[in-house]
Scaffold this motif. Structure first.
Motif, PDB file in Angstrom:
ATOM      1  N   TYR A 214       1.005  -1.300   0.093  1.00 22.85           N
ATOM      2  CA  TYR A 214       0.022   0.077   0.039  1.00 22.85           C
ATOM      3  C   TYR A 214       0.745   1.220   0.022  1.00 22.85           C
ATOM      4  O   TYR A 214       0.212   2.320   0.201  1.00 22.85           O
ATOM      5  CB  TYR A 214      -0.931   0.048   0.997  1.00 22.85           C
ATOM      6  CG  TYR A 214      -1.797  -1.192   1.277  1.00 22.85           C
ATOM      7  CD1 TYR A 214      -2.743  -1.604   0.131  1.00 22.85           C
ATOM      8  CD2 TYR A 214      -2.001  -2.029   2.500  1.00 22.85           C
ATOM      9  CE1 TYR A 214      -3.194  -2.633   0.223  1.00 22.85           C
ATOM     10  CE2 TYR A 214      -2.548  -3.294   2.227  1.00 22.85           C
ATOM     11  CZ  TYR A 214      -3.475  -3.559   1.257  1.00 22.85           C
ATOM     12  OH  TYR A 214      -4.192  -4.613   1.179  1.00 22.85           O
ATOM     13  N   ILE A 218      -0.481   5.697   0.038  1.00 19.48           N
ATOM     14  CA  ILE A 218      -0.345   6.411   1.203  1.00 19.48           C
ATOM     15  C   ILE A 218       1.017   7.324   1.080  1.00 19.48           C
ATOM     16  O   ILE A 218       1.129   8.098   1.850  1.00 19.48           O
ATOM     17  CB  ILE A 218      -0.070   5.548   2.653  1.00 19.48           C
ATOM     18  CG1 ILE A 218       1.467   4.853   2.433  1.00 19.48           C
ATOM     19  CG2 ILE A 218      -1.311   4.815   2.626  1.00 19.48           C
ATOM     20  CD1 ILE A 218       1.527   4.266   3.942  1.00 19.48           C
ATOM     21  N   LEU A 264      -4.166   2.242   8.648  1.00 17.13           N
ATOM     22  CA  LEU A 264      -4.260   3.694   8.687  1.00 17.13           C
ATOM     23  C   LEU A 264      -4.901   4.151  10.160  1.00 17.13           C
ATOM     24  O   LEU A 264      -4.100   4.929  10.778  1.00 17.13           O
ATOM     25  CB  LEU A 264      -5.039   4.437   7.568  1.00 17.13           C
ATOM     26  CG  LEU A 264      -4.432   4.464   6.439  1.00 17.13           C
ATOM     27  CD1 LEU A 264      -5.412   5.069   5.239  1.00 17.13           C
ATOM     28  CD2 LEU A 264      -3.213   5.329   6.130  1.00 17.13           C
ATOM     29  N   VAL A 278      -0.670  10.337  10.891  1.00 18.01           N
ATOM     30  CA  VAL A 278      -1.925  10.173  10.061  1.00 18.01           C
ATOM     31  C   VAL A 278      -3.085  10.818  10.696  1.00 18.01           C
ATOM     32  O   VAL A 278      -3.312  10.731  11.889  1.00 18.01           O
ATOM     33  CB  VAL A 278      -2.136   8.573  10.158  1.00 18.01           C
ATOM     34  CG1 VAL A 278      -3.492   8.352   9.279  1.00 18.01           C
ATOM     35  CG2 VAL A 278      -0.847   7.885   9.566  1.00 18.01           C
ATOM     36  N   VAL A 340      -1.527  11.688   5.183  1.00 21.92           N
ATOM     37  CA  VAL A 340      -0.473  11.036   5.800  1.00 21.92           C
ATOM     38  C   VAL A 340       1.024  11.790   5.436  1.00 21.92           C
ATOM     39  O   VAL A 340       0.963  12.477   4.374  1.00 21.92           O
ATOM     40  CB  VAL A 340      -0.212   9.793   4.840  1.00 21.92           C
ATOM     41  CG1 VAL A 340       1.267   9.025   5.457  1.00 21.92           C
ATOM     42  CG2 VAL A 340      -1.331   8.693   5.114  1.00 21.92           C
TER      43      VAL A 340
END
Length: 510
Positions: A214, A218, A264, A278, A340
């Motif tokens: 991922y 992000i 997250l 975050v 982020v």
């Protein structure tokens, strides 16, 4: 003397110089000849007689309105574009700091004698009234007819009392970067993030495959090259990447969505990756309620260490039951809005959005060797590897600052670590692969990947920084259009950069 030939790639200058001298611009191959009306008429007759050449074009030349061109050029301000080396700009900014002059004042002081040379060259071919107008325009441009408090041309701002921070800046966005620099920038930041997921003896805060799967979603929009050179401070900074990425996701039944959402939310609930921050919000009021409930699962209230008398939530490690509740609440949300930040200085009240994305160097210039020195290292094509080592040491120092425990930042002998990884891989092939062995292999590969990315990024940055310090940059200066034509003519075949350097080297601008 008069000016009778102008390169064909300067048609505007040709018209202006023709208007000054009462001549007509006639294209002839790679030049434009400035001819009197009688000579143009002779050419028309000659072409009609021989049948060779374009007669209509010459007839159209006779429609040239020199008076109108002169009036427009005399009142019009133009932008003179000068191509200057980075080292010349360094010398120029340093002179501005010492003298308190503006950039345009120094450039005018250097180039005004060049324009005067053009005036002298045309004195016999320009009528007295126009010559006097040209002289008036030149004196006005030089500032001889201004009061001290008068504002100069647009874009020529005078220096204030604080001139110590005069800076030359070049900022390349990601799409403008050389492909290799853009690629190595992303690779380095990814591996820095992976390193901060590593702790203790081969332990990970999050499953390594989650970060691998991922990261592209992000990861901040990194990959910039933001150089700021401040000669008065002998300082050069390089902005490496942006540190913020905002995005939204709508719920799908794809497990990737839930895995990313859980990652997250876990980082938001209990931050583990040092230098990462975050922020999450639900798209709707109901979603926000679910999110806040999920974040408060198995969280105890304690006295806020910052605000006296206030309470703050301190999350505890989730129990198996807590994990189920946490996931259940997240799955009820219709989507998520996320931001982020990485790498950021979380000890800074403003979270240091740029603190960990900038490298700083000492920068000096040796005019005798005609070379910059970066942290005392000569910058040249032949010393590129030395420059790369300087950059690599800065990136390594930055990585330590981002790491949760700088003193424990892994700094192994890379060759020996590679041998150890190969030995572990052979061992895994020859016997049962245990969880502990797998973690050890992945942890050591994570460190190796980081150092590979460090080396590649250092080299790409070194190449681009060398190019910046060696290349030329366009500097603009306002000037009346009629004077620009004279300046361009006198500079034809010469270097404005060399002329400016010679003047700046004298120290007194004389």
């Amino acid at each position: 003397m008069s000016i009778r030939r102008v390169p064909a790639d300067r048609p505007g200058d040709a018209e202006m110089l023709a208007s000054l001298q009462g001549l007509y611009p006639v294209r002839s191959g790679d030049v434009i000849e400035l001819l009197p009306r009688g000579r143009v008429m002779d050419l028309i007759d000659e072409r009609r007689r021989t049948g060779e050449g374009d007669v209509d074009t010459l007839i159209k030349v006779l429609e040239f309105d020199g008076e109108a061109v002169f009036r427009k050029g005399y009142s019009q301000m133009s932008s003179c574009k000068l191509s200057l080396r980075t080292s010349t700009i360094f010398m120029l900014l340093r002179t501005l700091t010492e003298s308190g002059e503006s950039r345009n004042e120094v450039l005018r002081r250097v180039l005004a004698p060049v324009v005067e040379g053009g005036l002298d060259q045309t004195v016999d071919s320009v009528d007295e009234s126009r010559f006097n107008l040209l002289r008036f325009s030149l004196d006005n441009w030089k500032g001889l007819r201004r009061s001290m408090g008068e504002i100069i041309e647009p874009g020529d701002e005078r220096c204030t009392d604080d001139v110590s921070g005069l800076t030359h800046r070049i900022c390349l966005a990601s799409e403008d970067l050389p492909p290799e620099l853009r690629k190595t920038s992303r690779y380095f930041l990814k591996n820095l993030f992976r390193m901060n997921n590593l702790h203790g003896e081969n332990e990970f805060y999050h499953l390594p495959e989650v970060l691998e799967d991922y990261w592209e979603v992000i990861s901040p929009d990194q990959g910039t090259f933001d150089v700021r050179m401040t000669p008065s401070r002998k300082e050069l900074t390089v902005g490496l990447f942006h540190t913020v990425r905002g995005f939204g996701m709508n719920r799908t039944e794809n497990e990737d969505y839930y895995n990313l959402l859980e990652f997250l939310a876990s980082e938001r609930r209990d931050p583990r990756i040092h230098g990462c921050r975050v922020a999450l919000h639900g798209p709707t009021f109901e979603d926000e309620q679910y999110l806040q409930e999920a974040l408060s699962v198995e969280t105890m209230l304690v006295e806020d260490p910052v605000l006296e008398g206030a309470l703050a939530g301190r999350p505890r490690p989730l129990s198996p039951e807590g994990v189920e509740v946490f996931r259940s609440l997240l799955r009820r949300m219709s989507g998520i809005r996320a931001e982020v930040q990485f790498p950021v200085n979380l000890d800074d009240p403003d979270h240091g959005l740029e603190d960990f994305s900038v490298l700083g160097f000492d920068l000096d210039y040796d005019p005798d060797a005609d070379r910059f020195l970066l942290d005392g290292t000569v910058v040249s094509p032949s010393t590129l590897q030395d420059v790369v080592l300087v950059i690599g040491s800065k990136l390594l120092a930055l990585s330590r600052r981002v790491y949760s425990n700088p003193a424990a930042f892994p700094e192994p002998d890379v060759a020996m670590l590679e041998e150890k990884v190969n030995a572990l891989m052979s061992r895994a092939e020859g016997e049962e692969l245990t969880e502990g062995l797998a973690r050890e292999i992945v942890a050591k590969i994570t460190v190796l990947d980081y150092y590979e990315s460090l080396a590649r990024y250092s080299f790409s940055l070194g190449e681009r920084l060398l190019a910046y310090l060696e290349e030329e940059h366009i500097v603009t200066m306002p000037i009346p259009r009629v004077l620009l034509a004279l300046l361009n003519e006198m500079l034809e075949g010469t270097s404005a950069d060399d002329r400016l350097r010679a003047t700046l080297s004298l120290g007194d601008g004389g």
